[in-house]
Design a protein around this motif. Structure first.
Motif, short mmCIF file in Angstrom:
data_model
loop_
_atom_site.label_atom_id
_atom_site.label_comp_id
_atom_site.label_asym_id
_atom_site.label_seq_id
_atom_site.Cartn_x
_atom_site.Cartn_y
_atom_site.Cartn_z
N GLU A 123 34.49 44.70 -43.84
CA GLU A 123 33.15 44.73 -43.26
C GLU A 123 32.30 43.58 -43.79
O GLU A 123 32.54 43.09 -44.89
N GLY A 124 31.29 43.20 -43.02
CA GLY A 124 30.30 42.24 -43.52
C GLY A 124 29.02 43.00 -43.83
O GLY A 124 29.07 44.16 -44.24
N GLU A 125 27.88 42.34 -43.62
CA GLU A 125 26.60 43.02 -43.85
C GLU A 125 26.34 44.05 -42.75
O GLU A 125 26.97 44.01 -41.70
N ILE A 126 25.35 44.90 -43.01
CA ILE A 126 24.85 45.77 -41.93
C ILE A 126 23.91 44.91 -41.10
O ILE A 126 23.03 44.25 -41.65
N ILE A 127 24.11 44.89 -39.79
CA ILE A 127 23.27 44.04 -38.95
C ILE A 127 22.30 44.90 -38.15
O ILE A 127 22.72 45.79 -37.39
N GLU A 128 21.01 44.67 -38.36
CA GLU A 128 19.99 45.45 -37.67
C GLU A 128 19.49 44.70 -36.43
O GLU A 128 19.62 43.49 -36.33
N HIS A 129 18.90 45.48 -35.52
CA HIS A 129 18.28 44.93 -34.30
C HIS A 129 19.26 44.20 -33.39
O HIS A 129 18.91 43.21 -32.76
N LEU A 130 20.48 44.70 -33.33
CA LEU A 130 21.42 44.21 -32.31
C LEU A 130 20.92 44.72 -30.96
O LEU A 130 20.35 45.81 -30.87
N PRO A 131 21.12 43.92 -29.90
CA PRO A 131 20.71 44.44 -28.59
C PRO A 131 21.57 45.65 -28.21
O PRO A 131 22.72 45.75 -28.62
N GLN A 132 20.99 46.58 -27.46
CA GLN A 132 21.74 47.76 -27.03
C GLN A 132 21.38 48.06 -25.58
O GLN A 132 20.19 48.03 -25.24
#
Ligand code: SAH
Ligand code: SF4
Ligand code: F3S
Length: 475
Positions: free
Chosen positions: A168-177
């Motif tokens: 895994e890498g970082e937790i990515i916030e605010h990805l489009p959904q």
């Protein structure tokens, strides 16, 4: 082939102690409108984690101008979001890839992408390279955010791209959904799994357990409320261990659930709970708030202590039954469901009888039942004492009969009662009939006007069947 980065399961096993960082999603500034005048279709296999990832993939594609279509013949891009949990799940995908070969002959511009848990297995990547060279893009669970970059590359270079990270890498916030449903939403609260049940591939395909910061979860749910959502389902492979990876803060799943219950969201559900981390404070929070649904999916896997130990489940039959009783005592109207595996290596007739006994005592109102399927790279795949497939099948049938009795009994207790139903739309099997789920997650069919869709409505239950309830709107 130009870009190749293969995964390996032994690196995927590795766990670090540190808390994973959180970063914000960055748009692809130099890639724009690559989906203009192009259409796409996604097939999703597996669990809710994949359903949620599919919504991100759809979001990424629609930001680039791709439009969704519902038939393969009309698509310029097909994405298969895959599941690796059992062999038959994988075989379905390989079958589909075979079928796509002829589609690609008719339409050489068709782009085929494989995503999800299967690409995390090196054997699958090898097989795709050898036998399915018509697949254009292979990526995994740890780099969904980079899909547009990969698409851009394949469109420009017209070469195959295989890019899978083992960890895994970082937790990515605010990805489009782009969410599938207008009233019910999936909300990831954590990713990965550190349990390493000996039969299970998920800790390898999804990486280390990592929790999203509460601020982001609360913000996401507030947005959903603004958009008119009525129900959120909090997702994690083991939601009860939410927050245990936080280094500085002491904030667990019971704390999160309580904070979320105070928001103005009518329904909160969560899945999946591991029995070993189910605390009394969590039971208290579920009992206290009417907007936390009285429905708990609590996979037990087996009722035999011998098998539970070999599965590395970290609880005994007695501890599980004690937990179930504590839950029933505090939340008497709750509905419990479970997952069970039969035919695990070494499972004797007596072990199986223990499972049946546990099922009877737990009063489950539903279950997903499976025949054990060896997954390469997991410890159980090397266990020698395999169960005869015919015996495993017979056990599954016997177990299912018992489970179905519980299903019907669970539905029967709502006969002649008024229940609250979140109306989802017209029933798939019977057009003209509305359907939705109750607070206990029971499917209800009834007739009524379209205007009820998206509302929580009182329904009088006239008849309970094994899989659903029939009712009428309370005037
Ligand atoms: N994290 C969840 C879900 C895991 S996958 C949990 O722990 O409950 C969903 C179910 O698939 C599991 O509960 C288990 O019953 C089943 N499963 C997992 N690996 C399997 C395997 N190798 N063979 C058969 N069933 C399996
Ligand atoms: Fe698999 Fe066990 Fe993790 Fe569930 S808790 S995902 S069964 S390893
Ligand atoms: Fe399948 Fe991956 Fe979910 S293996 S069950 S899609 S985490």
């Amino acid at each position: 082939m130009q870009r190749l980065n293969k995964p390996d399961l032994s690196s995927a096993r590795k766990r670090t102690k540190n808390q994973v960082n959180t970063i914000e999603y960055e748009n692809f500034k130099n890639i724009k409108d690559i989906g203009k005048d192009k259409s796409y279709i996604i097939q999703t296999h597996g669990c809710q984690a994949n359903e949620a990832d599919t919504e991100v993939i759809r979001g990424l594609l629609e930001d680039q101008g791709f439009t969704p279509v519902s038939v393969l013949e009309e698509a310029d891009l097909v994405v298969i979001n895959t599941c690796a949990i059992r062999e038959n799940a994988e075989n379905k995908v390989f079958g589909e890839l075979g079928r796509l070969k002829s589609f690609k002959r008719l339409n050489p511009n068709l782009i085929i992408a494989i995503a999800g848990c299967m690409p995390q297995e090196e054997a699958v990547v090898e097989k795709i390279m050898k036998k399915y060279s018509h697949v254009d893009i292979v990526f995994g669970t740890h780099n969904v955010n980079k899909f547009i970059e990969y698409l851009d590359y394949v469109i420009r270079e017209k070469k195959q791209l295989i890019e899978v990270y083992s960890n895994e890498g970082e937790i990515i916030e605010h990805l489009p959904q782009a969410r599938e449903n207008r009233f019910k939403a999936w909300v990831n609260i954590m990713f990965g799994c550190d349990e390493f049940c000996t039969y299970c591939i998920v800790p390898y395909t999804r990486g280390k357990e990592r929790s999203r910061k509460k601020e982001y979860i609360i913000e996401e749910i507030k947005e959903l409320i603004k958009d008119g959502y009525k129900e959120v389902t909090l997702l994690g492979q083991n939601v009860n261990s939410y927050g245990l990876d936080f280094v500085e803060e002491k904030y667990d799943f019971a704390d999160l659930l309580e904070d979320l219950a105070k928001l103005d969201i009518p329904r909160i559900k969560f899945t999946t709970s591991h029995p070993k981390d189910f605390s009394d404070s969590l039971i208290d929070v579920i009992a206290k708030y009417p907007n936390i649904m009285p429905f708990i999916h609590l996979p037990v896997q087996s009722g035999s202590n011998n098998i539970l130990k070999r599965m590395n489940r970290k609880y005994t039959k007695e501890e599980y039954l004690d937990l179930v009783n504590r839950i029933y005592n505090r939340i008497p109207h709750v509905s419990l469901t479970t997952d069970i595996i039969v035919g695990f290596p070494g499972e004797s007739e007596t072990d199986f009888e223990e499972t049946l006994d546990l099922v009877r005592k737990s009063r489950f109102e539903g279950a997903y039942t499976f025949i054990y399927s060896p997954r390469k790279g997991t410890p159980a795949a090397t266990y020698k004492e395999t169960v005869d497939p015919q015996v495993a099948k017979q056990r599954l049938y016997k177990l299912n009969d018992l489970i179905n009795e519980g299903f019907l009994a669970g539905n029967k207790r709502f006969e002649k009662q008024v229940v609250k139903v979140l109306v989802e739309g017209y029933s798939k099997t019977n057009k003209g009939v509305l359907s939705g789920y109750t607070e206990n997650n029971k499917l209800v069919n009834f007739s009524g006007p379209e205007s009820l869709i998206g509302n929580i409505v009182d329904i009088y239950i006239e008849k309970a069947k094994t899989w659903s309830l029939d009712g009428k709107v309370v005037q």
